[in-house]
Write an enzyme that holds these catalytic residues in place. Structure first.
Site, mmCIF file in Angstrom:
data_model
loop_
_atom_site.group_PDB
_atom_site.id
_atom_site.type_symbol
_atom_site.label_atom_id
_atom_site.label_comp_id
_atom_site.label_asym_id
_atom_site.label_seq_id
_atom_site.Cartn_x
_atom_site.Cartn_y
_atom_site.Cartn_z
ATOM 1 N N GLU A 280 0.827 -1.205 0.000
ATOM 2 C CA GLU A 280 0.000 0.000 0.000
ATOM 3 C C GLU A 280 0.863 1.257 0.000
ATOM 4 O OE1 GLU A 280 -3.154 -0.072 -0.490
ATOM 5 O OE2 GLU A 280 -3.286 -2.249 -0.378
ATOM 6 N N ASP A 367 3.830 -3.991 -5.798
ATOM 7 C CA ASP A 367 4.404 -5.259 -5.342
ATOM 8 C C ASP A 367 5.930 -5.202 -5.378
ATOM 9 O OD1 ASP A 367 1.967 -6.405 -4.867
ATOM 10 O OD2 ASP A 367 1.980 -7.733 -6.611
#
Length: 424
Positions: A280, A367
């Protein structure tokens, strides 16, 4: 209803295309699931059992079996209301009774939404209290569900009323209305982002500050390294409604906060939770929200400008049965926006492929950032596998279905990228 009207023709084409594509995609994924869905990929065999994969497929099949009748019932209602003269009847009634455009706008919007809400209700109840209960997700009670629905209705009405009044003021008093209306919409969206974490969310859930410990230290360290200044890290009592898990950042400026579902905290290790939050933070560090805003902001202005070119065309209204008498027509711009949404809205499924492509690109970047921040990709990979398993998400997904409906890469795609790509 004039089916030779160009706006009606475009609307019918959009409805047909939408039905065709949606039903094809979902049927395609259903058949794909039957053929390949029970096969466990080699890289997941140590994490997922045959019973796990069967439950995942059963869960998605149950959702699909509900989706089909719900889609056709709600679509049939929408088409019937649009082509039966219901909306012109509603508008004319409130206009004749009130002779006030503000009251007419509010009453039309409220009453016009009621049929769809009533028809959707049994499907919502079946989904929550049959399917979600059957697969061990729903923990809510009927009382809590009713309370939540009432709260959501009141909040929705207040927000809608404010927007509708602001829109009507702009329509009634500003000739070149499209730019001010776009500005009002953008400003309201930013205001809601500011108010939501502080005012709205606490009406539904309890937010408890994360206790001092290893997890808080790790999250605080990650936030310091990325320059993310949050007012607090909270754990939300999501488990009182559902066992589905999630984590998110919300707000902006000094209202930014990190929110962890309590279900997520119970399902993952500290390192895995840290990796999820690092992902995030990757969105923040890569400025994905700002990039999306930079696209959406001008798009709002462009769309409203395009609507302004069509909104004064009488055939738009006449094609759907609305009167364009001289005394009424100057006050019907909000009906024009409503009709343009109906005419062109169903083509949105064609643009979803583009939006999903860029969204998935951002997910890969987040990611990769999490992998770099954590020093490895294993923690995030393990977290993704656990969350996929706990949420009974599908493992094998058709590329065609994914392109149209998935804003995130599939589990296997993300695991493959984390395994192959070097930290960036």
């Amino acid at each position: 209803m004039n089916f030779s009207n160009i706006f009606v023709i475009i609307c019918c084409a959009g409805i047909f295309i939408s039905i065709l594509i949606e039903q094809f995609l979902n049927a395609h994924q259903f058949l794909f699931r039957k053929k390949y869905g029970h096969d466990i990929p080699e890289e997941l065999k140590e994490f997922i059992s045959q019973e796990d994969i069967k439950r995942m497929c059963d869960y998605k099949n149950e959702q699909y079996k509900l989706y089909v009748p719900e889609f056709f019932v709600t679509t049939a209602l929408s088409v019937t209301l649009l082509f039966s003269g219901f909306y012109p009847l509603l508008f004319n009634f409130f206009w004749n009774v009130t002779q006030n455009i503000y009251a007419t706008t509010l009453l039309f919007s409220l009453l016009g939404a009621i049929p769809a809400s009533i028809v959707s209700l049994p499907f919502e109840l079946y989904s929550e209290f049959v399917i979600e209960k059957k697969f061990g997700f729903s923990t809510t009670t009927l009382k809590l569900w009713i309370i939540d629905s009432i709260k959501s209705f009141i909040i929705g009405m207040l927000i809608s009323a404010l927007l509708l009044v602001a829109m009507t003021v702009v329509f009634e008093h500003i000739e070149m209305w499209w730019a001010p209306l776009a500005t009002v919409y953008v400003a309201f969206s930013l205001l809601f982002s500011f108010l939501y974490p502080r005012v709205v969310a606490p009406l539904f859930n309890k937010f408890t500050p994360l206790e001092d410990g290893e997890l808080k230290s790790k999250v605080s360290d990650f936030m310091a390294k990325t320059g993310f200044n949050a007012s607090e890290i909270f754990v939300m009592d999501a488990s009182k409604r559902s066992k589905h898990s999630n984590a998110y950042f919300t707000g902006f400026g000094k209202t930014k906060r990190v929110v962890l579902y309590d279900t997520l905290v119970n399902q993952l290790t500290v390192d895995e939770l840290g990796a999820v939050l690092a992902h995030e933070l990757g969105h923040f560090k890569k400025k994905h929200i700002m990039k999306r805003f930079a696209v959406v902001l001008p798009l709002v202005y462009v769309l409203l400008f395009a609507m302004s070119l069509l909104i004064d065309h009488a055939p738009l209204y006449e094609g759907f049965g609305f009167s364009t008498s001289s005394d009424m027509f100057p006050h019907m711009k909000f009906i024009g926006l409503f009709l343009l949404g109906k005419v062109f809205g169903n083509f949105g499924i064609l643009t979803s492929v583009v939006g999903n492509y860029f969204s998935r690109k951002h997910e890969y970047e987040a990611d990769a950032f999490a992998k770099k921040l954590c020093g490895n990709g294993e923690d995030l990979s393990n977290a993704l596998v656990k969350l996929n398993k706990e949420n009974k998400s599908e493992v094998r997904i058709s590329k065609l279905y994914s392109a149209f409906t998935y804003s995130h890469p599939t589990l296997l795609e993300r695991l493959d990228a984390l395994r192959k790509n070097s930290a960036q």
